[in-house]
Design an enzyme around this catalytic site. Sequence first.
Site, PDB file in Angstrom:
ATOM      1  N   THR A   1      69.680 -49.674 130.790  1.00 59.10           N
ATOM      2  CA  THR A   1      70.034 -50.772 131.689  1.00 59.10           C
ATOM      3  C   THR A   1      71.003 -51.672 130.945  1.00 59.10           C
ATOM      4  O   THR A   1      70.874 -51.855 129.736  1.00 59.10           O
ATOM      5  CB  THR A   1      68.801 -51.606 132.113  1.00 59.10           C
ATOM      6  OG1 THR A   1      69.253 -52.882 132.593  1.00 59.10           O
ATOM      7  CG2 THR A   1      67.850 -51.867 130.956  1.00 59.10           C
TER       8      THR A   1
ATOM      9  N   ASP B   1      66.889 -56.151 128.838  1.00 58.98           N
ATOM     10  CA  ASP B   1      65.671 -56.959 128.973  1.00 58.98           C
ATOM     11  C   ASP B   1      64.397 -56.127 128.862  1.00 58.98           C
ATOM     12  O   ASP B   1      63.477 -56.291 129.652  1.00 58.98           O
ATOM     13  CB  ASP B   1      65.708 -57.705 130.312  1.00 58.98           C
ATOM     14  CG  ASP B   1      65.863 -56.755 131.491  1.00 58.98           C
ATOM     15  OD1 ASP B   1      66.179 -55.558 131.262  1.00 58.98           O
ATOM     16  OD2 ASP B   1      65.668 -57.177 132.631  1.00 58.98           O
TER      17      ASP B   1
ATOM     18  N   ASP C   1      62.747 -51.463 133.379  1.00 54.20           N
ATOM     19  CA  ASP C   1      61.287 -51.604 133.422  1.00 54.20           C
ATOM     20  C   ASP C   1      60.711 -51.219 134.789  1.00 54.20           C
ATOM     21  O   ASP C   1      59.605 -50.686 134.862  1.00 54.20           O
ATOM     22  CB  ASP C   1      60.832 -52.985 132.953  1.00 54.20           C
ATOM     23  CG  ASP C   1      61.515 -54.114 133.699  1.00 54.20           C
ATOM     24  OD1 ASP C   1      62.291 -53.804 134.639  1.00 54.20           O
ATOM     25  OD2 ASP C   1      61.285 -55.277 133.354  1.00 54.20           O
TER      26      ASP C   1
ATOM     27  N   GLY D   1      69.407 -49.420 138.259  1.00 56.73           N
ATOM     28  CA  GLY D   1      70.852 -49.602 138.183  1.00 56.73           C
ATOM     29  C   GLY D   1      71.462 -48.635 137.186  1.00 56.73           C
ATOM     30  O   GLY D   1      70.865 -48.348 136.153  1.00 56.73           O
TER      31      GLY D   1
ATOM     32  N   ARG E   1      70.385 -60.054 135.478  1.00 53.36           N
ATOM     33  CA  ARG E   1      69.161 -60.354 136.248  1.00 53.36           C
ATOM     34  C   ARG E   1      68.477 -61.639 135.753  1.00 53.36           C
ATOM     35  O   ARG E   1      69.125 -62.660 135.665  1.00 53.36           O
ATOM     36  CB  ARG E   1      68.224 -59.151 136.218  1.00 53.36           C
ATOM     37  CG  ARG E   1      68.821 -57.963 136.991  1.00 53.36           C
ATOM     38  CD  ARG E   1      67.753 -56.971 137.341  1.00 53.36           C
ATOM     39  NE  ARG E   1      67.018 -56.585 136.140  1.00 53.36           N
ATOM     40  CZ  ARG E   1      65.887 -55.917 136.118  1.00 53.36           C
ATOM     41  NH1 ARG E   1      65.355 -55.523 137.278  1.00 53.36           N
ATOM     42  NH2 ARG E   1      65.281 -55.600 135.017  1.00 53.36           N
TER      43      ARG E   1
ATOM     44  N   ARG F   1      67.158 -46.934 144.054  1.00 56.32           N
ATOM     45  CA  ARG F   1      65.900 -47.684 144.026  1.00 56.32           C
ATOM     46  C   ARG F   1      65.119 -47.214 145.241  1.00 56.32           C
ATOM     47  O   ARG F   1      65.550 -47.393 146.372  1.00 56.32           O
ATOM     48  CB  ARG F   1      66.158 -49.189 144.049  1.00 56.32           C
ATOM     49  CG  ARG F   1      66.778 -49.703 142.756  1.00 56.32           C
ATOM     50  CD  ARG F   1      66.746 -51.217 142.658  1.00 56.32           C
ATOM     51  NE  ARG F   1      67.147 -51.659 141.315  1.00 56.32           N
ATOM     52  CZ  ARG F   1      68.400 -51.838 140.909  1.00 56.32           C
ATOM     53  NH1 ARG F   1      69.396 -51.639 141.760  1.00 56.32           N
ATOM     54  NH2 ARG F   1      68.663 -52.218 139.670  1.00 56.32           N
TER      55      ARG F   1
ATOM     56  N   ASP G   1      71.101 -54.759 131.191  1.00 60.85           N
ATOM     57  CA  ASP G   1      70.537 -56.102 131.048  1.00 60.85           C
ATOM     58  C   ASP G   1      69.865 -56.361 129.705  1.00 60.85           C
ATOM     59  O   ASP G   1      69.639 -57.509 129.341  1.00 60.85           O
ATOM     60  CB  ASP G   1      69.533 -56.372 132.180  1.00 60.85           C
ATOM     61  CG  ASP G   1      70.163 -56.217 133.554  1.00 60.85           C
ATOM     62  OD1 ASP G   1      71.342 -56.599 133.701  1.00 60.85           O
ATOM     63  OD2 ASP G   1      69.508 -55.709 134.474  1.00 60.85           O
TER      64      ASP G   1
END
Lengths: 326, 326, 326, 326
Positions: free
Chosen positions: A128, A132, A105, A13, A174, A74, A130
Amino acid sequence: MNLKKIAVLTSGGDAPGMNACIRAVVKASLHFELECIGIYDGFQGLIDRKSCVLDYAVVNNVIQRGGTILGTARSQEFRTTEGRQKAISYLKELQVDGLIVIGGDGSFTGAKILGDEYDLPIIGIPGTIDNDIYGTDHTIGYDTALNTVVDAVDKIRDTASSHHRVFFVEVMGRDSGFIALNAAIASGAESVLIPEELTDIPKLAESIKTQNKGKRGSIIIIAEGDDAGDAVTIMNKVKPYLPDYDLRCTILGHIQRGGNPSAYDRIIATRMGAKAVELLREGMTDKMIGMQGDLIVISSIEDGIKKESSPDLSKLELLAQLRTKK
Amino acid sequence: MNLKKIAVLTSGGDAPGMNACIRAVVKASLHFELECIGIYDGFQGLIDRKSCVLDYAVVNNVIQRGGTILGTARSQEFRTTEGRQKAISYLKELQVDGLIVIGGDGSFTGAKILGDEYDLPIIGIPGTIDNDIYGTDHTIGYDTALNTVVDAVDKIRDTASSHHRVFFVEVMGRDSGFIALNAAIASGAESVLIPEELTDIPKLAESIKTQNKGKRGSIIIIAEGDDAGDAVTIMNKVKPYLPDYDLRCTILGHIQRGGNPSAYDRIIATRMGAKAVELLREGMTDKMIGMQGDLIVISSIEDGIKKESSPDLSKLELLAQLRTKK
Amino acid sequence: MNLKKIAVLTSGGDAPGMNACIRAVVKASLHFELECIGIYDGFQGLIDRKSCVLDYAVVNNVIQRGGTILGTARSQEFRTTEGRQKAISYLKELQVDGLIVIGGDGSFTGAKILGDEYDLPIIGIPGTIDNDIYGTDHTIGYDTALNTVVDAVDKIRDTASSHHRVFFVEVMGRDSGFIALNAAIASGAESVLIPEELTDIPKLAESIKTQNKGKRGSIIIIAEGDDAGDAVTIMNKVKPYLPDYDLRCTILGHIQRGGNPSAYDRIIATRMGAKAVELLREGMTDKMIGMQGDLIVISSIEDGIKKESSPDLSKLELLAQLRTKK
Amino acid sequence: MNLKKIAVLTSGGDAPGMNACIRAVVKASLHFELECIGIYDGFQGLIDRKSCVLDYAVVNNVIQRGGTILGTARSQEFRTTEGRQKAISYLKELQVDGLIVIGGDGSFTGAKILGDEYDLPIIGIPGTIDNDIYGTDHTIGYDTALNTVVDAVDKIRDTASSHHRVFFVEVMGRDSGFIALNAAIASGAESVLIPEELTDIPKLAESIKTQNKGKRGSIIIIAEGDDAGDAVTIMNKVKPYLPDYDLRCTILGHIQRGGNPSAYDRIIATRMGAKAVELLREGMTDKMIGMQGDLIVISSIEDGIKKESSPDLSKLELLAQLRTKK
């Protein structure tokens, strides 16, 4: 090895600050008299043989622009051995001596496999919204996304207060609750639901009742990955407990991905980009760059892939302390 | 009649700039030594007997705040004769000599009926993000909402370009296409669908194909009231024509109602608020205030209710001229 | 004449929305199969023979960017006959059949003289943040600059309130008070000084005293062209009357020229750009395009140069009504 | 000691996020059933005996507002023993069992002396846009100010590029270069001058020449505390070396202090505010709260006063690497 030419790609993303990072990679490369190749559309671009030479002109005036000038995707094909063979063949042809991958990741996993199948130094930069990723306090794009969410919730608060409504606001992230939890603190939300904590609908309903006393409207932030479902589902589960309340739902959606990057995202993106070039020059490979406070830290890209990162759950207790008590 | 005390309320959907308007009503009232009463939550507040005295302190530092400090609501009860009798009884008790109603055409209808049933001078000020009121170029809140939409589309453009996606962005506007059409021009959208024009799905699909050549992503703006359905429905209708495209949908939702009002909205809100007090002082009633360019204009509130306002459809031709031609 | 090729330039001070206007000129030209040439750096670029072909790619993704991709300059050389001869010679060589000039009244004067000396159809589009052009309610860039000023004053208000300070805020506008007067209304400023009204220092001091009672800080907006001098000078003149006040001065400066254009500026810029191409296609010359409310209007470029435009001074009375009365 | 009542004040220059911090102090206090008193206008308010009871209603909807609802001041009187005696006498009368001071190092010094002269538990929270406090990575307000600066420089970049100008932009930061250095990285500035590095005018002029080749305009960020003088002085020193350049100067001024706090500032302000209440409940005193990365850390308030904090000067090398090399 004598480093002469490096390549850079963005993958997964898109995140605000990716352009600032590309710019730093390019400028640091040229500073050290390295050639710098941009691969279009992530790993798919390696397969499709789409690239360009990156020079000062290309990265002029991009530091403040959201998205990624290299494009991202992707790639399913890259998950196959055939796909990766095509990618490796293109990398060989380009004669690059190192690859910088900016992404999440999933992108690091792709990079790692590539590095295993073709002996090429690879450096990962966490990009990202996120947040994460293990090995860094913050990923590129997270701070901007958080500010976008908080700004949006401020706007929704205006209308929630004017109409005495309870808003269920779904945010991205996510499987993780970084954005939701921190946006809840920053926007003064009355409640937050995150994947890291089991959602208890009756308790949520009770809390909405208590919070709403004497107040003009409430905000419930919901992480898209919450165990109780998406915001609409959760609102419908809460409804029977609160028949007299005006409940509304809004899904912030893709505005969270875009926008001019915040100062912080531009700074870490710039620092990480220059650092990645330095690591390649030092002969390193399979490393991931991260931030710990104001310090740049280096970890193995494997840790970034395998280890988990989760938000500080003591912030849930903080939120509980901040609730109006009646 | 000797004007001594006036009341003001906000009604219908909230709109940025309502507070700037309330502030101007209060300050102009006090300037002319009138008492000013604020009614909470629109017409429902008259029924529920909820009001407050408005003075300098209450409206200090609210010019820049979204929403409405008086609250707003859509009242079912006020549609009944009984409800209105309660409202009238409260107005009598308050001894107000005039009422200023800030809201959309539904609110004006309520105000008109009230004025018919109870002989009270009434002035309407158009406050709605939808801009769908006859007798004014612009309503309070429209310019802010337009800027919020354009800002959001800029962000979505970042991610659309990075991922080569086609985004269907649904915007507010109820039955009218003001926001959608003007946001499409301002954001450089590739297409726009509005209720005022019949939607042709195959033609839209064809246009997306043409526009997308050599471009990295497209934006289709969809008015919530479009005849072909909401954004998700339309995207699903387009999908079969564009099997290879990455189509995405986002509904901007309630962020469009909130936020700090733009300079323009604060200016017209302030001017209209002061003008409303002036009209009451001049003994006028059943008037609506509007803007024509930079001029304040007065029309009958009946026109505001009965006559239609629709966006300039020649702007569709303008958009056609701006499309990439291949 | 058969129109085949047109040129466009931006001149004078840059203004947000100029890029949106260039984009519309280019896209409308290509739509009607005209070639479109961009001249760099205003009239100086004609002398220096600097131009480029404008196509879809060049104007992709510029609608939201401040400044001007063509550059702009104030050319001394163009004021000489020799300079203009060089410019005309280059125009002949380029074989352009029409010229669109985006700029202020100085730029229109240049365009007019050029059109007189060389028989070339010329259309003027008002682009300046100052809004000081006859024949249009609003110039391109004015709305954005106004919003930038109001946003800045909101920020200064925070610190003025926290410290109980009186801030003198100098804003742009050259000889006219459009920005100052309208920013004063929109930001709820306590006072405003504009060139169109004689400044009375003792009266200003008195007003500051009255306004400040019970308030936490005041804002005085000062147009850069005010008759009493710049903001520092005025503050120093006021100081002896208010020895116990904490007076501060801030000059907003060049931030007022830049930034992403507002929705309104993008819309009028786009409409005017397309209209200019239409006028050239219709064989018109020496015209200026303007907005009256939501309508496009055409006037002679001579009016734009010779006639004066000034802000609505009844807004000063409005501001007086809005002042706190004690 | 049995903690029953605490007081909070903001002192020194105001900073965005102070309100979010006050809100957290109040809400956490009420959560633990403590009374919470707000002191107006910093230490001066203790002398002037100006305070209020803080409850949920007062801090409702302030998390997103710049400035400080308690007001702030720099008090000369508090520097005298007599002044402090008045303050202590008022604190005794209020019967507060602990004091939370939000401000910069000057404020901490005041707090420390007070704590020495009157045995009262005191906790310091670093609130200043300058970020110049030892014991924390970031102070409340710094992130917002940095974003304000970067946003302003983006705007100035628009006009610098359009006119090929070199802009000298002066930013705040008192004696330290945190804002200047980090804003330079985030805005892609061509050069930066900070107090921590000796300014070399001929070298700066040379660098401007090199940077400007092929570029449309340059930005030089100047910290207000730079050793070579303020931005105007420095521009005038550079001018003789660059006679053909269009040099401009802009001083960002007080807009840097205000504005809605960023997400990050709201989060650290909220966390620190709640932590301060916790520390008082634990019986601590003379502590300062700080952030190290995402972790809250506690140090002695004496360290915050006596030890120096300075920006990471390796960022100057980073900037050098990012310069265009010709």
